[in-house]
Enzyme design. Structure first.
Site, short mmCIF file in Angstrom:
data_model
loop_
_atom_site.label_atom_id
_atom_site.label_comp_id
_atom_site.label_asym_id
_atom_site.label_seq_id
_atom_site.Cartn_x
_atom_site.Cartn_y
_atom_site.Cartn_z
N ALA A 18 9.39 -31.32 -14.94
CA ALA A 18 8.36 -30.42 -15.46
C ALA A 18 8.95 -29.56 -16.58
CB ALA A 18 7.84 -29.53 -14.34
N GLN A 70 2.99 -39.18 -13.61
CA GLN A 70 3.24 -38.65 -12.27
C GLN A 70 2.16 -37.63 -11.90
OE1 GLN A 70 6.38 -35.67 -10.96
NE2 GLN A 70 7.28 -37.55 -10.15
N CYS A 100 9.46 -32.71 -5.81
CA CYS A 100 9.63 -31.40 -6.44
C CYS A 100 9.92 -30.34 -5.38
CB CYS A 100 8.39 -31.02 -7.22
SG CYS A 100 8.53 -29.42 -8.04
N GLY A 202 20.12 -38.51 -8.78
CA GLY A 202 20.92 -37.38 -8.33
C GLY A 202 22.36 -37.45 -8.76
#
Length: 336
Positions: A18, A70, A100, A202
């Site tokens: 975002a 998304q 999120c 990650g």
């Protein structure tokens, strides 16, 4: 890589972030070696479809396919409607946000908060898949809500049974936020349990780490997020290393300057000059992170209010760097 009916140049994915993965950033990452990019999160609240912010997030004009959008929310019906809306407006793949960790998202039981409600997860996934039967639906989630509730394997099986075509897993729980180190054993376990593609996410900050994660998890691809902020060329570096086993030299000053300048121009065009200047500040900060003497420049940049002055200041900084040294030597820990 063949992925959901599309042929990708490689198995390197840009993570949806975002406020970051807008159209200019996605296009830039694809130009610099990413095989796939997912849009910023778009709300499932139909009341916001007409807002300027939502319309920008769903803007894919000129973007290389496949177009993946998304969506986020906690109501099956609204999520299904959001999926159909975005497909009707050009989305070729729908991705569901269940990763999120932001409080404002989790407080409305969306994002990673959904992992606490497995029956609701199944209802949302089934509703979205049914709403867009001719469009692949993917899912991004975490290893669990917290260390005591790591249910990624269960969520992955629910996803596969619901018709989800691929999953991406961030190797942390929601409680971890972005702290600590990503756990790859859970991703490897999920990969062993499902037949659909699994993308590992990650702490993938270098070409060597990308290969390590692919080898360790058996994942079909890797997804890079924060490490690409200010370093969109990381995708070509990883692709080159995976193909040849060789490390590319760091980019030269002139190239970084050119990439940033094109990025700024795209931001001004996409957002308009006033908003574009504000959005550009964080990108300029990321591009110059790890460069000696950049702290003063970044502070001064935050005071500039118009694109011409912003470009002039950027040019002056990079010309000075080029005069001092032909290469910018990034510290990996700082640039990650």
């Amino acid at each position: 890589m063949d992925f959901l009916g599309f042929h990708l140049s490689n198995n390197l994915f840009v993570a949806p972030m975002a406020g970051v993965t807008d159209r200019p950033f996605r296009q830039l990452c694809k130009q610099l070696g990413a095989g796939f990019a997912v849009s910023e999160m778009v709300t499932s609240n139909s009341l916001l479809y007409g807002s300027a912010k939502t319309l920008r997030r769903a803007n894919h004009t000129g973007e290389v396919s496949p177009i993946s959008v998304q969506i986020a929310g906690a109501d099956p019906k609204m999520m299904a409607e959001a999926a159909k809306y975005n497909v009707d407006h050009g989305a070729q793949i729908i991705d569901i946000n269940m990763g999120c960790p932001a409080k404002k998202v989790c407080n409305v039981m969306a994002g990673s908060a959904l992992m606490q409600q497995e029956p609701l997860v199944a209802k949302i996934l089934e509703a979205v898949v049914a709403a867009v039967p001719n469009t692949p639906v993917t899912l991004k989630f975490r290893t669990g809500w917290n260390s005591e509730n790591k249910n990624a394997p269960t969520i992955a099986r629910i996803a596969e049974a619901s018709g989800i075509r691929a999953v991406a897993i961030h190797g942390r729980t929601r409680a971890d936020q972005y702290m600590g180190e990503a756990e790859y054993d859970t991703i490897a376990l999920v990969k062993s349990l499902v037949r659909i593609p699994v993308i590992a996410n990650g702490d993938i900050t270098t070409p060597q780490k990308a290969k390590f994660v692919l080898d360790t998890t058996g994942a079909d691809g890797v997804m890079i997020g924060r490490a690409a902020q200010g370093r969109p060329w990381i995708f070509r570096e990883i692709a080159h290393y995976l193909n040849t086993g060789q490390i590319l030299p760091p980019p030269r000053v002139a190239e970084i300057h050119t990439v940033l300048r094109h990025h700024l121009a795209d931001l001004y065009e996409f957002y308009g000059e006033e908003t574009g200047v504000k959005i550009a500040r964080k990108h300029i900060s990321w591009y110059t992170k790890g460069i000696a003497s950049a702290a003063h420049f970044r502070h001064a940049m935050n005071q500039i209010q118009n694109p011409v002055a912003q470009l002039v200041a950027t040019d002056e900084f990079f010309y000075a760097q080029a005069a001092a040294n032909d290469r910018l030597l990034f510290d990996e820990a700082q640039a990650a």
